[in-house]
Design a protein around this motif. Structure first.
Motif: not given
Length: 373
Positions: A217, A284, A310-311, A329, A332, A339
């Protein structure tokens, strides 16, 4: 020994694989007890170098090499020797490996036994990709037998979720891994447009903690923000994963990688926050992780560093009241820059984080529990 020292209550805080000056065992449990002036403290843990004692505080080495099977076995003998030498009134075990010996010698020496449950060790086995199903089953059996010994007077639970995950551990006190410092006075802010930003990944480095995804990322971010930097510093026990990390960072001078075989002193990690714009928590959403509250969440909040997570809904709920971070994300890659631009437009720390993120908010509960023993 002085008259005052002789009157102090002897306490041993012991671990096999954790450092003798572990962030939690020494820096939180130990220092909280020392502040009362009632206890003579001894610590046992991993150390590569000889440990120096100081006033009313002694140190003993359990292991000098974490990869030695014979060292792990001999550490049990060292532990018993230290028990018989100190004859503590309170013994706090910070890993399960010493529990069988601690339970056996409790009646002989007459101490109160406390088990500091820092991890759900059985669940953590799921995060180790090197374990076969058979080895995982064997390790699970060993851990459960060791943790199932009798004689534990109090369980300290490092996560609220452990109460549901390990209902047999009672009586208990929840002591989360909150920040052992003060909240920095910081005003709300937005980031100005620049050609680079500084990012940090710290703590334990494993595949399940999303480090490789965060590196990928970050490489996307470099395309638009070429003067950015990423520091990766932490304890990496898996040799194969260290090689993967090194390969992922090859030919990218903006990434500064420090995957240590040994636990890195906590003060070194805290120092890395001084020039950081964003901290990463790219974990994760695994079963063994999703309900936990990483120490880095409390640290980042107290130090005024926004976190890109991470959400995880639980972590987002923690950060939302004071605008301490945003979900990203990390898988992504096509929308990584979009983002990140959204993150740059966010206003952070619109109010001060609550005092409940600090270790001292739990200090008195811990002292009261130990005193009651």
């Amino acid at each position: 020994m002085s008259e005052k020292s002789a009157s102090l209550i002897p306490v041993l805080i012991a671990s096999s694989l954790k450092p003798a000056k572990d962030t939690r065992a020494w820096g939180k449990l130990g220092l909280s007890l020392r502040e009362t002036g009632l206890y003579r403290l001894s610590f046992m843990g991993f150390s590569q170098l000889p440990l120096k004692n100081c006033k009313d505080e002694n140190y003993y080495t359990s292991l000098s090499s974490t990869h030695s099977i014979w060292g792990r076995i001999f550490s049990q003998i060292k532990f018993v020797r230290v028990l018989l030498k100190i004859r503590p009134k309170i013994l706090i075990c910070c890993t399960y490996e010493f529990l069988p010996s601690a339970s056996f010698f409790k009646r002989l020496i007459g101490y109160k036994l406390v088990y500091d449950v820092q991890e759900n060790y059985v669940k953590n086995l799921e995060l180790n990709p090197n374990l076969s199903k058979e080895k995982r089953g064997q390790a699970t059996s060993i851990i459960r037998r060791m943790e199932g010994v009798g004689g534990v007077d109090l369980f300290l639970l490092a996560e609220k979720c452990y109460r549901q995950e390990m209902p047999d551990k009672s009586p208990y006190l929840i002591l989360e891994n909150k920040y052992a410092g003060e909240i920095q006075d910081i005003s709300s802010f937005k980031f100005p447009e620049r050609t680079g930003y500084n990012f940090l990944i710290s703590g334990t480095l494993t595949p399940a903690f999303g480090t490789l995804e965060a590196i990928s990322w970050f490489k996307e971010i470099l395309k638009e923000y070429p003067n950015s930097s990423l520091k990766i510093i932490g304890h990496c026990t898996l040799a194969n994963f260290r090689i993967e990390l090194q390969r992922a960072c090859e030919n990218v001078p903006q990434i500064h990688l420090n995957p240590s075989v040994f636990a890195i002193p906590h003060e070194e990690i805290i120092a890395e926050y001084s020039d950081v714009d964003f901290a990463f928590l790219p974990y994760q959403n695994r079963e063994a992780i999703k309900d936990k509250m990483p120490t880095k969440l409390f640290e980042s909040a107290a130090l005024g560093v926004p976190v890109l997570i991470g959400g995880n809904p639980k972590w987002l709920e923690f950060l939302k009241p004071f605008s301490g971070g945003l979900p990203i994300d990390f898988f992504d890659l096509a929308n990584a820059t979009t983002q990140f631009k959204a993150a740059l437009n966010q206003e952070y720390f619109t109010q001060n984080p609550p005092a409940s993120i600090l270790w001292k908010s739990q200090h008195q509960d811990f002292i009261t529990a130990i005193s009651s023993l």
